[in-house]
Structure formats: structure tokens, C-alpha cells
Design a protein around this motif. Structure first.
Motif, PDB file in Angstrom:
ATOM      1  N   ASP A   1       0.854  -1.193   0.000  1.00 40.74           N
ATOM      2  CA  ASP A   1       0.000   0.000   0.000  1.00 40.74           C
ATOM      3  C   ASP A   1       0.887   1.239   0.000  1.00 40.74           C
TER       4      ASP A   1
ATOM      5  N   TYR B   1       0.532   3.711  -1.776  1.00 42.94           N
ATOM      6  CA  TYR B   1      -0.272   4.908  -1.968  1.00 42.94           C
ATOM      7  C   TYR B   1      -0.523   5.613  -0.635  1.00 42.94           C
ATOM      8  N   ALA B   2      -0.791   4.854   0.431  1.00 37.61           N
ATOM      9  CA  ALA B   2      -1.050   5.473   1.734  1.00 37.61           C
ATOM     10  C   ALA B   2       0.173   6.255   2.202  1.00 37.61           C
TER      11      ALA B   2
ATOM     12  N   ASP C   1     -13.609   5.029  -3.333  1.00 32.86           N
ATOM     13  CA  ASP C   1     -12.597   4.626  -2.349  1.00 32.86           C
ATOM     14  C   ASP C   1     -13.264   3.822  -1.238  1.00 32.86           C
TER      15      ASP C   1
ATOM     16  N   ARG D   1     -11.460   1.595   0.708  1.00 32.05           N
ATOM     17  CA  ARG D   1     -10.372   0.993   1.496  1.00 32.05           C
ATOM     18  C   ARG D   1     -10.712   0.887   2.972  1.00 32.05           C
TER      19      ARG D   1
ATOM     20  N   HIS E   1      -9.232  -2.923   0.044  1.00 32.63           N
ATOM     21  CA  HIS E   1      -8.082  -3.607   0.629  1.00 32.63           C
ATOM     22  C   HIS E   1      -8.179  -5.097   0.364  1.00 32.63           C
TER      23      HIS E   1
ATOM     24  N   SER F   1      -2.465  -7.222   2.561  1.00 30.98           N
ATOM     25  CA  SER F   1      -1.630  -6.050   2.790  1.00 30.98           C
ATOM     26  C   SER F   1      -1.607  -5.128   1.569  1.00 30.98           C
ATOM     27  N   GLY F   2      -2.308  -5.522   0.501  1.00 38.50           N
ATOM     28  CA  GLY F   2      -2.306  -4.718  -0.713  1.00 38.50           C
ATOM     29  C   GLY F   2      -3.680  -4.172  -1.043  1.00 38.50           C
ATOM     30  N   LEU F   3      -3.879  -3.834  -2.319  1.00 45.15           N
ATOM     31  CA  LEU F   3      -5.125  -3.247  -2.784  1.00 45.15           C
ATOM     32  C   LEU F   3      -5.708  -4.096  -3.907  1.00 45.15           C
TER      33      LEU F   3
ATOM     34  N   GLU G   1       0.541   1.557  -7.281  1.00 46.77           N
ATOM     35  CA  GLU G   1       1.672   0.758  -6.804  1.00 46.77           C
ATOM     36  C   GLU G   1       2.924   1.614  -6.640  1.00 46.77           C
TER      37      GLU G   1
END
Length: 438
Positions: free
Chosen positions: A302, A304-305, A375, A377, A398, A401-403, A431
Motif C-alpha cells: 500500500d 499509496y497510503a 474509495d 479501502r 483492501h 496487505s495490498g489493494l 503501486e
């Protein structure tokens, strides 16, 4: 040959149906699909259509009368005079017994219902209960489909599934027992194919002398109440009349039934009419509009966060929605663009004049969006399939641990290659968001 009109079964454990009104008079010409009469039980009411063309004759039941399920109540004949004989009632479901090996447990029979006129069989789509399960009368027991409807059928009785006498995917004759519900939990519930169940009729009862059971004459025109004849659905009110199965298949294939009406094709429409619809010039364009493209992509980690936190501290970009809008517009491959962002149940539209994230500004909420970013997430949603909207929609969720990204759009909004490029570019930006700044 005359075509027999029978009293259909609209539900399980139904013994009779009440004729609410006739929509055709004896001797009147009828076309296939015309509404013949309305029938009602304690759980359902429906209009029953003619399954062949001809003339309505030999009517033996008046409006307001209760008629046993399966009994012949009229004929559709080649001439207005008909056969000149009173239709003999068919065996009702209660007069059917089954024989198979192993022995079928005792209990209440659940039969294959009649969902339309002249229906000989029903396709068992699937069971919702298994042998030995407890059921209540209102529980959905199975799904059945004919050429005119697809319905969920309730058990009709409280108890336990002692036997399932048909398998999913089998065509089962109307009136044949397909399940047994017992009052006590069975020791050895069974499940078998309908092919191993043989339906036989009970010996017919001796008929009383003719003078004690006179034949019911065909109803004269004046004997059929006309108060409800106006209840037939009009054809000129803009409504499209079609069977449930035809509507479902048209929706799945992106076909517009209104095109058939505009072409003057007679209503109501059935499955066979879809071939005619597909041959119409505008049908192909209609299917393209109705088709939904759906693509998914997974993004490891993640990053992006972390990027949003860095952009807020180092670049002063504190509006996370504006950052998503900028990445989406750049992925779309054209600027300026309007991007809507939905999060926490709110929606904000942004104008993206260039690929620079600092240039993104809020736009009029009513402005049309070129793409919508949803969004999710911070929700519990892990997958979705919502279909197309007014513009292409990218949903972010989510996954571990990824999207997980999902793109949905109508076939006329993006070509297949444009959809692939949009999601691939957006997944790459999520990514490695820093590459957007390079």
C-alpha cells in the motif's frame, strides 16, 4: 386438434384456483399470447395467456368459481363452434402417486407446479434444501423455470426433507412429486433422479348415471361476466409486455424489448421473439450499450497510503480526494478531465486541468464526470459487481496487505483496449505513485 385450457397451479399444496374474470368470450378469436383469464389462489394471482391461436370454446367454468388444479376449463379450437363436447377433467396432482426403488418415505408430497398454460414440464434449476434438513412452509425449497417464468417455490409444509425425487437440471412433468416432507426427522432421507420415479394415476372412480351428473354445456356468450373484461392490459399505453424469462434474457444480452414494440411486433413478447429482436438494425447497438465491461487488478503493498502522507507534509496536498482524481485523470490519458471521488458516503467532483497534482481543484458537484473513483479501502467490502453507471467506475478495496481494484463500465463508454489501459495505468500509479511526479 383442439388445445385444452387447464387450471394452472400457482403454488405448492394448491388444490383449486378461483377464476376472477374471463378476458375472452366463447367463440371469440384468440392469438397466442392473448390473456384468456385471471386466476387467484390464497398466495398468488396472475393473468393466464393462450398458448395457441384459434377460437375459445367449450368453457365450463364461470368467473367466481373455484376449479380444481389440472381440470380442463375450456378449449382453443379451429372453429368458433368447437368440439361440442364438455372437456373431461385431467387427473389432479392429488390423484398421482409415485413408485420407485428404494421405497419413498411417507409424508406430504411437493409437486412440480404449473406456471403457465399447456406447460408439460418444468426445469428444476436447483434445490435450496438438502435431504434431512428441517423446513418451514415459507422456506424456499427450489427454483423452477419454464419458457415463461422463473420462480422460487416454497416448501408449503413444515417438517423435514425426507426425499428429493429429482435432480437439478432435470425436466420434470407437471404434477409429479419431486420431494417428500415428513413430520418427523427421517432416519434415512433419500435423493434420486426424476427418471427413477414413475407417475401413475389412481383408478378412476365410477361415474354416476348421466342424469345425476349431466354434462356442463359450453357457456353462451351472455353467461360469461363482462365486468372485468376491461382489466386486460392495453397494448397502446407505452408498456412493453413480455414473459419473465424473455425479460431476463434480454437484460442479460443487453437487448431493448422496446425496439420490438416500435417495429410493430405483436405483444406480449416471448423467448422466441428475441431472435427477431437481434435481427433489427438497432439491436446490435443496444447490446453494445447494455454490455458491461468488468476488469480487476491487484496491487501489492500500500505505497499509496505512504505517498498521501508524504504529499501532505512535503507538498501541501492535504486533500486525498484531489490526489486520487489527479492519478485517475492521468491514467485516463486525457486532460482536462472531471473526476468524481466517493468516500465515506460523500461525493466530490474535481477538475483536473493538467497532470500536475497541485493543479487539481474542486468542481461543481453537478458537473458530469469522465471517471468515478470509489474509495472503499476503509469499508468491510472485499469484492463487488455493481454494473455500469453514467461513467467508468474504479473501486479501490483492501486485500490483505495490498489493494484490489475493479473497473466497471458500459461497452459504449470505453473500448476494450481503453478499459485495459485505464486500469493498468491506475494500478501502476497506485503501486508506484511517485512515478507520477517524474
Amino acid at each position: 386438434m383442439p388445445h385444452e385450457v387447464i387450471m394452472p397451479a400457482l403454488g405448492m399444496a394448491q388444490d383449486t384456483g378461483q377464476i376472477l374474470a374471463w378476458h375472452k368470450k366463447p367463440g371469440e378469436a384468440v392469438a397466442e399470447g392473448d390473456v384468456l383469464f385471471e386466476v387467484e389462489t390464497d398466495k398468488a394471482a396472475m393473468e393466464v395467456e393462450a398458448q395457441s391461436e384459434g377460437y375459445l370454446t367449450d368453457v365450463t367454468a364461470e368467473a367466481g368459481s373455484d376449479v380444481p388444479v389440472g381440470q380442463v376449463i375450456a378449449r382453443i379450437s379451429e372453429t368458433p363452434n368447437g368440439a361440442g363436447q364438455t372437456p373431461e377433467p385431467h387427473d389432479t396432482p392429488e390423484e398421482l402417486v409415485t413408485a420407485a426403488a428404494p421405497a419413498i418415505p411417507e409424508g406430504r408430497e411437493v409437486i412440480m407446479p404449473t406456471l403457465g398454460m399447456a406447460q408439460d414440464t418444468g426445469l428444476l434449476i436447483g434445490w435450496q434444501k438438502q435431504p434431512g434438513d428441517a423446513v418451514s412452509a415459507d422456506d424456499v425449497l427450489f427454483e423452477v423455470e419454464t419458457d415463461k417464468s422463473t420462480v422460487e417455490v416454497n416448501a408449503g409444509f413444515d417438517g423435514f426433507i425426507a426425499a428429493l425425487l429429482a435432480e437439478a437440471g432435470e425436466e420434470v412433468p407437471v404434477g409429479q412429486a419431486i420431494a417428500i416432507i415428513s413430520s418427523d426427522k427421517p432416519d434415512k432421507p433419500i435423493a434420486q433422479s426424476a427418471k427413477s420415479v414413475i407417475a401413475v394415476s389412481k383408478p378412476s372412480q365410477a361415474q354416476p348415471p348421466e342424469e345425476e351428473n349431466p354434462a356442463v354445456p359450453a357457456q353462451p356468450v351472455s353467461a360469461v361476466p363482462t365486468a372485468k373484461l376491461t382489466a386486460a392490459r392495453p397494448r397502446g399505453d407505452g408498456r412493453v409486455l413480455a414473459s419473465p424469462k424473455a425479460r431476463r434474457l434480454a437484460l442479460e444480452q443487453g437487448l431493448d424489448l422496446a425496439l420490438l414494440a416500435e417495429a410493430g411486433h405483436p405483444q406480449p413478447f416471448h423467448v422466441k421473439d428475441l431472435d427477431v429482436l437481434k435481427s433489427l438494425p438497432r439491436a446490435e447497438a443496444s447490446a453494445q450499450v447494455g454490455m458491461t465491461r468488468r476488469l480487476t487488478a491487484d496491487v501489492p503493498g500500500d505505497a499509496y497510503a505512504e505517498f498521501v502522507g508524504w504529499a501532505s507534509d512535503e507538498m501541501g496536498l492535504r486533500d486525498g480526494g484531489a490526489v486520487l482524481a489527479g492519478l485517475a485523470a492521468a491514467s485516463l490519458g486525457r486532460v482536462p478531465a472531471n473526476v468524481a471521488v466517493e468516500t465515506f458516503g460523500t461525493r466530490q467532483t474535481y477538475t483536473v486541468p493538467s497532470v500536475l497534482l497541485g493543479s487539481v481543484v474542486k468542481a461543481d458537484p453537478e458537473a458530469a464526470a469522465d471517471v468515478l473513483v470509489r474509495d472503499l479501502r476503509f469499508s468491510r467490502i472485499s469484492s463487488l459487481h455493481l454494473g455500469s453507471e453514467d461513467c467508468p467506475v474504479i473501486s479501490i478495496m483492501h486485500e490483505g496487505s495490498g489493494l484490489h481494484l475493479t473497473l466497471e463500465c458500459a461497452g459504449n463508454q470505453l473500448t476494450a483496449m481503453e478499459a485495459v489501459n485505464l486500469l493498468s495505468n491506475f494500478a501502476g500509479s497506485m503501486e508506484q505513485p511517485l512515478r507520477h511526479l517524474l
